[in-house]
Write an enzyme that holds these catalytic residues in place. Structure first.
Site, short mmCIF file in Angstrom:
data_model
loop_
_atom_site.label_atom_id
_atom_site.label_comp_id
_atom_site.label_asym_id
_atom_site.label_seq_id
_atom_site.Cartn_x
_atom_site.Cartn_y
_atom_site.Cartn_z
N HIS A 2 -4.06 6.31 2.64
CA HIS A 2 -4.66 5.05 2.19
C HIS A 2 -4.12 3.85 2.96
O HIS A 2 -4.88 3.02 3.49
CB HIS A 2 -4.39 4.90 0.69
CG HIS A 2 -5.15 3.82 0.01
ND1 HIS A 2 -4.72 2.52 -0.04
CD2 HIS A 2 -6.32 3.85 -0.68
CE1 HIS A 2 -5.59 1.79 -0.72
NE2 HIS A 2 -6.57 2.57 -1.13
N ASP B 100 0.84 -1.20 0.00
CA ASP B 100 0.00 0.00 0.00
C ASP B 100 0.87 1.26 0.00
O ASP B 100 2.01 1.22 -0.46
CB ASP B 100 -0.93 -0.03 1.22
CG ASP B 100 -2.31 0.54 0.92
OD1 ASP B 100 -2.38 1.74 0.62
OD2 ASP B 100 -3.30 -0.19 0.98
N SER C 289 -11.07 -0.73 -1.66
CA SER C 289 -9.86 -0.63 -0.84
C SER C 289 -10.17 -0.89 0.63
O SER C 289 -9.34 -1.39 1.37
CB SER C 289 -9.24 0.77 -0.96
OG SER C 289 -8.44 0.89 -2.09
#
Length: 758
Positions: free
Chosen positions: A217, A148, A542
């Site tokens: 994220h 990620d 996600s």
């Protein structure tokens, strides 16, 4: 994969999935060729004995081509586990020279993709005192590798309170920086950076040197999978409660592949290669690349290598929201779509007649409006709908303003009009509240037409005496129905690469998920002031993917002997397809019933997955046979299998998968028949008898199971059966049904059956 989604009055920095190639036409002249990054597959068995390592062999190969150029600046990565080969900056002519080597297998230019962008443990019925959390010790001892954008190590979600020691098998490291200290612990046990591919393409960023997350994220996904318990977490009062990951006692390792907008295949390959070497048990990827055949798909290739070593790989299905738009659909990957929670964020309004209505609001401030006049521009269409420039400040300044539903003005332009004339707050009306309300320029509540009609009636009847007694914002409501729904953005099947495999496999919570977030990244603004928070509400596949990664960690803690296919089978066959209204899961956008092409086997049910009754297992040879049946040539097979020899033991592509897809030609003569053979393994009591239940309400479709009864006399015993799917002239273009095996102990092992008449 992250999707832009509303969650209070601020703009989330989430990247929507937009996959494309950076490198296009080769503009090199006849004299000067452009350097590009290439991923090169090599036959590792052909390494000359004079080289101690494969990397030194690759370096020598490049040095022979580059002459005066330093090969250290050209070789980006040497791969060991995910593929045999390397990535390097080369010209097309240099690649042509490498192709002459007998060790050369295949190559392609580096491609670029993007990231695919609480209450969810309770929604999944995970409890401290019983069920999967209790039996698995909250995932203790399992290592989850996150591929990620990095992680924010100071977040309370990564504190090591109550964590067990780091497993002795762990071989990873914590990449530190003198300019930006980065500390790991017993929760966050590793963090490394893999961004050479992006940098080689000219996308250098000073933040690339550290595993620290500057996008948000990776912090969000990793805390969703395995964040520790944090009390009082919320996003400005919304979703307030204890934030915890699915496996709060599992360890996290971060492999950073992005500091900005782009992600390179070469970097993801290197990250997955290192994760395998380090000893992770689960791999979670909330990102995606262009949909290509498996032998060109780096995530598919690397995942197959991970599966061979017993590592469960979960990937996001994508945020395109359309049919035939699945990403990461290889059958050895657990592909995850997104669903909603039974939670909504609201404001409540009590009028002067004591009528109270509630509506959608995501204002990032706990505003309360008391005893304020209510204005409605009755008799004037433009004023009544708060059209641009229609309102007079002298009439509405300091009032709460009711804006009627309008096809000409969006709620955002209505809110801007209210802000222009100095209104205190707005009451806005829409046909459906399934819309983004993030970013409204004035405190506003968004009502359905039914509730709006009640407010409008009061405003007209009370005339100049109309008022709002109280208007309260930043409220969280639970028990929203229907839930779960298939998120409107979640990519649907059939899988564009191979429609014979039903994808997504399952769905999990992925809408407005609360999880950790870097405190230095603005997530919105109020009165032109940036707002930050330690926890943020994000949406996307996600967000659903790390839910499944965390649940997979719990299952591996209980059943360490289970293969990745067994874990996926347990998740799929115990998933549910009925919402809290008692009806089939619906589409968030249309509110119409969904199908397995939308939600796969259904919504994950962690506690049930711990004891699935039967599993559909797949070993390495099963995947080899599947690939053999696709008609790939030897070069393609060598690229994906990383082997020079393999055995195609049977023909066809009918995997031992926990779902079925029968594809027929609509022009074929009737009836159409397709047979599927499956083998199930008994994971329940020694003495178990399962009865087949196969029902379909679709006209022109018949399902026959042989034998209809499976008898087991010991645990781990295997039994096979055949499903025959038949369709006739009246069959629709798409139909589906379910096959369930039910035993005396109430195990229900369910599999969707999809028929496509193309």
């Amino acid at each position: 994969m992250t999707r832009k989604m509303s969650s209070c009055n601020y703009h989330l920095h989430i990247l929507p999935l937009l996959l494309f190639l950076l490198f296009g036409i080769n503009n090199a002249s006849s004299n000067i060729e452009e350097n590009k990054t290439y991923i090169v597959h090599m036959d590792h068995s052909r390494k000359p004995s004079s080289f101690l390592t494969h990397e030194s062999w690759y370096q020598a190969t490049l040095r022979s081509l580059l002459k005066s150029v330093d090969d250290k600046d050209v070789l980006l990565y040497s791969y060991t586990h995910v593929i045999h080969g390397f990535s390097a900056r080369l010209t097309p002519s240099q690649v042509s020279e490498i192709k002459k080597s007998p060790a050369y297998i295949a190559s392609h230019e580096d491609r670029f993709g993007k990231l695919l962008t609480t209450h969810s443990p309770e929604f999944l019925r995970l409890r401290h005192s019983s069920g999967l959390w209790n039996v698995s010790s909250f995932g203790e001892g399992v290592i989850i590798g996150m591929i990620d954008s990095g992680v924010w190590p100071e977040s309370e979600s990564f504190n090591e309170k109550g964590m067990p020691p780091i497993p002795s098998r762990w071989k990873g490291k914590c990449q530190n920086s003198t300019s930006d200290p980065f500390l790991c612990n017993k929760k966050l046990i590793g963090a490394q950076v893999f961004i050479k591919g992006v940098q080689a393409a000219g996308k250098k960023d000073p933040r690339d040197k550290t595993p620290r997350d500057f996008l948000g994220h990776g912090t969000h996904t990793s805390s969703t999978a395995a964040g520790n318990n944090v009390s009082g977490a919320s996003q400005f009062g919304y979703a307030k409660g204890v934030a915890r990951g699915m496996a709060p006692r599992a360890h996290v390792a971060m492999y950073k592949v992005s500091s900005g907008e782009f992600i390179a295949e070469s970097d993801v390959l290197a990250a997955m290669d290192q994760a395998i070497a380090d000893g992770v048990d689960i791999m979670s990827l909330s990102l995606g690349f262009e949909q290509v055949p498996y032998f060109q798909d780096i995530i598919a290739i690397a995942s197959l290598s991970a599966i061979e070593k017993g590592i469960v790989v979960t990937c996001a299905a994508g945020n395109n929201g359309a049919p035939n738009s699945i990403f990461n659909g290889a059958p050895w990957i657990t592909t995850v779509g997104a669903g909603t929670l039974d939670r909504s964020f609201i404001a409540m309004v009590t009028l002067g007649n004591n009528l109270t209505v509630e509506g959608k609001s995501e204002l990032p401030d706990c505003v309360i409006v008391l005893d304020t006049p209510l204005y409605y521009g009755k008799g004037d269409f433009n004023k009544g709908t708060c059209s641009d420039g229609a309102l007079n400040q002298s009439e509405v300044y300091g009032n709460v303003v009711f804006c009627d539903n309008s096809n000409n003005s969006s709620i955002f332009s209505q809110a801007d009009e209210l802000a222009r004339v100095g209104a205190v707050a707005g009451i806005l009306v829409v046909d459906s509240t399934d819309i983004d309300v993030d970013g409204l320029s004035i405190p506003s509540v968004v009502l359905t037409t039914f509730s709006g009609a009640l407010v409008k009636k009061y405003a007209i009847e009370a005339a100049g005496e109309a008022k709002v007694q109280i208007m309260r914002f930043a409220l969280t409501s639970f028990g929203t129905k229907p839930a779960p729904q298939v998120a409107d953005f979640s990519s649907r099947g059939p899988d564009p690469v191979n429609p014979n495999i039903l994808k997504p496999d399952i769905i999990a919570p992925g809408v407005q998920i609360l999880a950790a977030y870097p405190p230095n990244i603005p997530i919105g603004s109020v009165s032109n002031n940036d707002l930050t928070s330690d926890y943020a509400l994000l949406s996307g596949t996600s967000m659903s993917t790390p839910h499944v990664a965390g649940v997979a960690a719990l299952l591996k803690a209980v059943h360490p002997e289970w293969s990745p296919a067994a874990v996926r089978s347990a998740l799929m066959t115990t998933a549910y397809t009925i919402d809290n209204n008692g009806t089939t899961l619906t589409d968030q956008l249309t509110n119409l019933p969904g199908t397995p092409l939308d939600y796969g086997a259904g919504h994950i049910n962690p506690n049930k997955a711990m004891d699935p009754g039967l599993i559909y297992d797949i070993d390495w040879q099963g995947y080899v046979d599947f690939l053999c049946g696709l008609g790939y040539n030897d070069t393609d097979m060598r690229a994906i299998l990383r082997k020079n020899q393999w055995n195609c033991s049977r023909e066809g592509t009918d995997l031992n998968y926990p779902s079925f897809v029968a594809i027929f030609s609509k022009n074929a003569s009737s009836p159409n028949v397709k047979n599927f053979t499956r083998v199930v393994t008994n994971m329940g009591d020694d003495q178990s008898v399962y009865q087949a239940i196969a029902k379909t309400t679709t006209l022109g479709m018949t399902i026959i199971v042989d034998p209809p009864t499976l008898t087991f006399t010991e645990k781990y015993q295997k039994r096979s059966y055949v499903v025959s799917v038949q369709t006739y002239e009246k069959a629709p273009p798409m139909a589906y049904s379910y096959l369930s095996w039910v035993d005396q102990n109430n195990h229900v092992v369910a599999s969707p059956i999809v028929v496509l008449n193309l």
